[in-house]
Design a protein around this motif. Structure first.
Motif, PDB file in Angstrom:
ATOM      1  N   SER A  32      43.073  27.759  34.080  1.00 19.42           N
ATOM      2  CA  SER A  32      43.511  26.881  35.306  1.00 19.42           C
ATOM      3  C   SER A  32      45.047  26.951  35.279  1.00 19.42           C
ATOM      4  O   SER A  32      45.605  26.541  34.316  1.00 19.42           O
ATOM      5  N   ARG A  73      49.198  24.560  45.143  1.00 15.01           N
ATOM      6  CA  ARG A  73      48.347  25.651  44.976  1.00 15.01           C
ATOM      7  C   ARG A  73      47.482  25.587  43.587  1.00 15.01           C
ATOM      8  O   ARG A  73      48.147  24.939  42.555  1.00 15.01           O
ATOM      9  N   SER A  74      46.652  26.157  43.480  1.00 13.19           N
ATOM     10  CA  SER A  74      45.685  26.088  42.237  1.00 13.19           C
ATOM     11  C   SER A  74      44.910  27.279  42.211  1.00 13.19           C
ATOM     12  O   SER A  74      44.462  28.003  43.107  1.00 13.19           O
ATOM     13  N   ASN A  75      44.753  27.627  40.750  1.00 13.75           N
ATOM     14  CA  ASN A  75      43.944  28.915  40.374  1.00 13.75           C
ATOM     15  C   ASN A  75      43.116  28.818  39.284  1.00 13.75           C
ATOM     16  O   ASN A  75      43.483  28.392  38.276  1.00 13.75           O
ATOM     17  N   GLU A 112      40.928  31.446  36.891  1.00 19.42           N
ATOM     18  CA  GLU A 112      40.381  32.837  36.361  1.00 19.42           C
ATOM     19  C   GLU A 112      39.573  32.803  35.308  1.00 19.42           C
ATOM     20  O   GLU A 112      39.890  32.092  34.204  1.00 19.42           O
ATOM     21  N   GLN A 121      49.666  33.972  35.536  1.00 24.00           N
ATOM     22  CA  GLN A 121      48.700  33.486  36.138  1.00 24.00           C
ATOM     23  C   GLN A 121      49.602  32.402  37.168  1.00 24.00           C
ATOM     24  O   GLN A 121      49.411  32.368  38.457  1.00 24.00           O
ATOM     25  N   CYS A 149      52.208  34.129  39.449  1.00 21.77           N
ATOM     26  CA  CYS A 149      51.487  35.056  40.282  1.00 21.77           C
ATOM     27  C   CYS A 149      52.077  34.429  41.982  1.00 21.77           C
ATOM     28  O   CYS A 149      51.532  33.302  42.183  1.00 21.77           O
TER      29      CYS A 149
END
Length: 400
Positions: A104, A116-118, A120, A139, A142
């Protein structure tokens, strides 16, 4: 966290401390008039005005009109009311959590808002520590523009591990790490001079959830991160309690009742939930989100699994409450999303498991349950940026 620290020394250090005090005050209050900010800083209008002018020139603070004074009901003849606030996109901070099944990442701004957050998918057991760190950094950066990269003022990393204050992992059983200096390895691949911090995932979650409150919560709060493992962080009157060896709050190693010798993380962690659910359905491809949907739809089999999960969680909370007597318990991590569906069952099992004279703590789900540790890692750098000292305002308000 909202205590203004001021250390008397050289004029440049005093100036820097006052700049930090101004940023802290605006962060916690949101908006302040010049007079109110001067009072918060305990300075006269002239001295505070000089600090405000410097921060404005650096692009960190701006003036805005008072919304109430814009309203006709508050309109007066003369100059409109002016307030000061932080410029959110002036700088940003990056945070990452390396988990067992996912990575995360978050980006937060100067107001500590998540930009923003992501999340994977990631098989933490299948790769080495250097590859895991590289993937987390990749990540996090990115899609960042060159300008956004230049505005990044720190990188924080969290992981499920026993870790020293200096960011050295003694052991991370679920990831297979041992004796790893995360801070040194991060510095080797990040832009030169970028501040770096590392923390246990549960402690990072506790720091972030407390920091989000923009004020030190009173009393005792137990923060639990429920993923493949179960980690805990304890905050007492706004300060993280680490214990004698940095292991306070590790309730994931509690043994659950039943004679099977299972630890709590083996009874309520993601692997147990998915294992039971996949065995029930005969579909090994099923995901945790599928399980949540079936519990929400009251499917008997998944509901029975959820009930067993609630029983084990309640048992652990009863034991933890007798030791630290928390005012509140905050749940985070992907598996914690199950809690709202079984909250009544957890409360019932807690009541059945302890004497009626003991109070029930408030139990809540963190708003960013699945990204809380990454947010906490970024928050540590945000806090560092607003703190007096040689690393405050890196490249902006330097010590002469």
């Amino acid at each position: 966290m909202n205590q203004i620290v001021r250390l008397a020394s050289s004029p440049s250090r005093i100036r820097q401390n006052n700049a930090a005090a101004a940023l802290q005050a605006l962060f916690h209050a949101g908006r302040l008039s010049r007079a109110d900010l001067a009072r918060e800083m305990r300075l006269n209008r002239s001295s505070s005005g000089s600090i405000i002018a410097e921060l404005s020139a650096l692009g960190l603070v701006r003036e805005i009109e008072d919304d109430k004074r814009k309203d006709k009901a508050f309109a007066r003849v003369g100059r409109p009311g002016i307030l000061l606030e932080l410029i959110p996109d002036a700088v940003s901070f990056l945070g990452a959590e390396i988990g067992v099944e996912h990575i995360s990442t978050v980006q937060i701004d100067l107001a500590a808002n998540i930009v923003r957050s992501n999340v994977e998918a990631f098989d933490g057991r299948a790769v080495g520590v250097d590859e895991a760190i590289a993937r987390a950094v990749e990540q996090a950066f990115c899609d960042l523009t060159v300008e956004a990269r230049e505005r990044s003022e720190g990188f924080g990393l969290s992981s499920p591990s026993q870790m020293s204050d200096e960011g050295v992992v003694q052991i991370a059983p679920l990831l297979g790490w041992r004796n790893v200096n995360l801070v040194e390895r991060l510095r080797a691949i990040l832009p030169p001079g970028m501040p770096v911090m590392a923390e246990n995932d549960a402690n990072a979650f506790a720091i972030g959830a407390s920091y989000r409150m923009k004020g030190a919560p009173s009393g005792v709060t137990l923060f639990l991160v429920i993923e493949s493992g179960v980690g805990g962080g304890i905050v007492i009157d706004g300060k993280l309690f680490r214990g004698g060896h940095g292991l306070a709050g590790e309730i994931g190693h509690f043994k659950t009742p039943g004679g099977e010798g299972r630890t709590l993380e083996q009874a309520i962690g993601l692997e147990w939930v998915l294992g039971e659910y996949r065995a029930l359905t005969g579909r090994p491809e099923n995901r945790f989100d599928d399980f949540l949907l079936e519990v929400r739809d009251r499917a008997p089999g998944p509901v029975a699994i959820a009930d067993e999960w609630a029983r084990a969680l309640a048992f652990a909370l009863v034991q933890a409450c007798r030791l630290i007597d928390p005012n509140r318990i905050v749940l985070g991590g992907s598996v914690a999303q199950l809690y709202p569906m079984v909250a009544a069952r957890v409360a019932s099992y807690i009541k059945a498991g302890q004497e009626g004279t003991f109070p029930l703590p408030e139990i809540a789900l963190n708003a960013e349950a699945s990204a809380g540790s990454a947010f906490g890692a970024a928050s540590m750098l945000h806090q560092l940026f607003l703190s007096p000292g040689e690393r405050m305002l890196r490249g902006k308000v330097a010590i002469e």
